[in-house]
Design an enzyme around this catalytic site. Structure first.
Site: not given
Length: 744
Positions: A531, A160, A217
């Site tokens: 996600s 990520d 994220h």
């Protein structure tokens, strides 16, 4: 000299001048123009796979020797601007490298002995508390957390944007030291911490300052998969969704691989991350990434370096959990659909942060408000701008003042402007395509969000001259019925590449997930997307790997899929975003139920040879007959594997059965102890007049590891082109469920 003689002499001199270069030399000059020197724009990164060396030397090379071998394929050590050609060197997942090359240099390189294939670089993209309770991980009746040691000893590798290592979710209280097999490193910069929770961290992004997160994220994803317990967690703005935060496998280790930078994830960086993870010794790879932009199709497998890297990782026993994508509800929008990916769709949870409208006629209209307002007893008149201004850009101060203003989805600046003009409340109507999927947005002030159908009801009521309402804020409500529901954005099947494999595989919580944030004043934030669903499944896979270390990636996926539920929390069939019955291509096997997956009874198992046989056939159909660069090093060869293996032939936990076709599956007994000896009976629950034949329809298992095969065929004379249902194998102690689709 006479004029005629002078003219003759002049003509002779001119002829000599114009013919002083021999004709053959002139022709040669035209055929060989000056050499072209490549400009920086001519160079691109290519990923080059090599065939295993015949002498086997690649198996014993150290890093320096391997780099020297890879450099021998390149025309020079640096390109014209001085940048090193060799970008990455691979030797764990497959043999090969990534390098800067021009098209001409690549063409010359491809003629070298040992060359396998080249793959283009490109970009992948990110698809972006209460959920442990919703998944029944933290209840008296559930023992998966206790029995698995909360994931102790299992390493989850997260591909990520890096991680905010200072967040309390990454404290290592109660987390043991890394297992002896861990070979990774912490390539951290100043201010980044590694400990027994984050045991390794590296960045593969050019120019990056280290594995720290810049977007949030990766931090959110990592804490969802394996964040530690954090008391008194809540959304930073207003304190909603309060409780104890925890990842799905809260005491597992995390290995962080920064392969993305602000939404862009170069293929080369992702392959580097997979290579490092396999070398480091991770058990699970969590990849909340997709292989193309929303407006582009996914690349074919034979051009997709990450899909090939994922296959090699699974062949080494690593579970690869991947996002289905956020292209829903469009049909055939699913990504990461290769059969070795564990592909995850997103659903809702049973929590609602209430922001309801009480209409003056007595009707209650349910909505949500991330930032809660103050309850007042007054009724305020409604203002609903007409068709030409549903985004409320032209609402005057007179129309806004002391009114509840109803708007389509708009930017926070528009909402602020309405409040500055005296609006009593702003209500945002979600687009119709999103149905009842409301991704909570922080508008900076109390703002109610309602689905399109609800918004239409309000607008119809708004036609009355004296239409008025009051807003009721009741904070965070849990155990709300009708959950899970498939989120609108969750990508759908059928798979564009493998129509006889049902994708996505599984549904997991992915809407309005509260997890770790970036800043001290924003410690926990909401995010939505597949996600967010992916790390929930990665965490469950880690728990099962702790309990059953001998299980293959396919066995763990099968255990999760065959124990999934197609019912919501009030016992009704799971619905889609429009509150219609969800298709198998919306939710896959169903919603994940971790506790049931601990003891599945039987599994549909596969190993590297099964996938390799599929790859041999799939690549051969596109003219790629020699694929030793892909399956080499696994002791496999296309010439010795079963020929013609298609997606329909794989031992997948779900089935697509065309009429007039027989499909075979094999079940493996994974029970031990007193529960070993069981007889299973087959029965099928179909939605239409379909005759499904299962032969044999009784299977007896006596010893652990025992395998039995069965065949499925179908006869259907109805009008639909596709009918779906469930195939059950039932024993006194277990029920093995497989979603089944009959194609006409």
């Amino acid at each position: 000299m006479a004029p005629a003689n002078a003219l003759s002499l002049l003509t002779t001199i001119l002829l000599l001048l114009f013919t002083s270069t021999p004709p053959s030399a002139a022709a040669a000059a035209l055929q060989h123009p000056p050499p072209h020197y490549p400009s920086p724009a001519d160079y691109k990164i290519y990923i080059v796979l090599l065939k295993p060396r015949a002498d086997g030397a690649h198996l014993t090379m150290d890093d320096d020797a391997r780099r020297d071998w890879h450099m021998s394929f390149l025309p020079s050590a640096v390109i014209d601007n001085g940048k090193p050609r060799l970008v990455s060197s691979y030797g764990t997942l497959f043999q090969g490298f990534a390098a800067w090359l021009t098209e001409e240099e690549l063409e010359a390189l491809s003629r070298n002995p040992g060359f396998g294939r080249w793959l283009p670089d490109g970009d992948m993209y990110l698809d972006t508390t209460h959920t442990p309770d919703f998944l029944d991980l933290n209840t008296v009746s559930s023992y998966i957390w206790d029995s698995s040691g909360y994931g102790k000893g299992i390493i989850v590798g997260v591909m990520d944007t890096g991680v905010n290592s200072g967040h309390p979710s990454f404290d290592d209280t109660g987390v043991p030291s890394p297992p002896a097999r861990w070979k990774g490193t912490c390539a951290a910069t100043s201010g980044f911490r590694c400990n027994n929770k984050i045991i390794g961290a590296r960045s593969f992004i050019d120019g990056s300052s280290g594995p720290g997160d810049e977007s949030g994220h990766g931090t959110h994803v990592a804490s969802t998969a394996a964040g530690n317990f954090v008391a008194n967690a809540s959304y930073f703005h207003g304190g909603q969704a309060a409780g104890k935060a925890a990842g799905t496998a809260p005491l597992a280790h995390l290995a962080i691989y920064k392969v993305c930078d602000l939404g862009r994830c170069p293929y080369r960086a992702v392959v580097d991350g997979f290579e490092a993870a396999a070398r480091d010794g991770v058990d699970v790879i969590s990849a909340s990434l997709i292989s193309s932009r929303k407006d582009l199709p996914a690349p074919p497998y034979y051009e997709d370096a990450v899909t090939i890297a994922a296959f090699r990782a699974v062949a080494k026993g690593i579970i690869v959990v991947s996002a289905a994508g956020n292209r829903g509800p469009d049909r055939s929008s699913v990504r990461n659909d290769a059969p070795w990916h564990f592909t995850v769709g997103a659903g809702t949870v049973d929590r609602r942060i209430s922001g309801d409208l009480v209409l003056e006629d007595g009707d209650l209209v349910e909505g949500e408000a991330l930032v809660q307002g103050v309850n007042v007893n007054n009724y305020f008149p409604l203002h609903c701008p007409g068709e030409g201004d549903r985004k409320c850009l032209g609402v005057s101060a007179d129309s806004a003042s002391s009114h509840i203003v109803i708007c389509d989805l708009v930017a926070p600046s528009v909402v602020k402007n309405l409040y500055d003009r005296g609006a009593a409340q702003v209500v945002i109507v979600i687009p119709e395509k999103k149905g009842h999927t409301s991704s909570l947005l922080d508008y900076g002030a109390s703002t109610v969000q309602v689905p399109a159908a609800t918004g239409q009801k309000i607008r119809e009521y708004c036609q009355y001259p004296d239409a008025a309402a009051q807003v009721s804020f009741r904070g965070t409500l849990v155990n709300v019925g009708g959950a899970p529901m498939v989120a609108a954005f969750s990508s759908r099947g059928p798979s564009p590449n493998n129509p006889f494999i049902i994708k996505p595989d599984i549904l997991a919580p992915g809407l309005n997930i509260l997890a770790a944030g970036m800043e001290q004043d924003m410690p926990f934030v909401f995010k939505s997307g597949t996600s967010m669903a992916t790390p929930h499944v990665s965490g469950v896979a880690a728990l099962l790997k702790n309990l059953h270390p001998e299980w293959s990636p396919a066995a763990i996926r099968s255990a999760i899929m065959t124990t999934a539920s197609i019912y919501d929390n009030v016992g009704d069939i799971i619905l889609d975003e429009q509150r219609q019955r969800a298709s198998v291509f919306d939710l896959g096997a169903g919603h994940i139920t971790p506790q049931a997956a601990v003891s599945p009874g039987l599994v549909y198992d596969m190993d590297a040879s099964d996938y390799a046989a599929f790859i041999c056939n799939a690549f051969a159909r596109h003219g790629h007959d020699d694929i030793q660069d892909i399956i080499g090093g696994l002791g496999l060869n296309c010439s010795t594997l079963p020929a013609g293996v298609r997606d329909i032939d794989l031992n997948y936990p779900s089935l697509v059965v065309p009429t007039n076709t027989t499909v075979q599956r094999t079940l493996t007994n994974v029970m031990t102890g007193s529960a070993v000896g069981e007889i299973y009976h087959a029965y099928v629950d179909m939605r239409d007049s379909v005759q499904v034949n299962v032969s044999p329809n009784n299977l007896s298992f006596v010893i652990p590891g025992e395998k039995h095969s069965f065949q499925v065929s179908a006869d259907y004379k109805g009008k639909n082109t596709q009918v779906e249902g469930v195939l059950y194998w039932q024993s006194p102690y277990h029920r093995v469920s497989s979603r089944i689709v009959v194609n006409i």
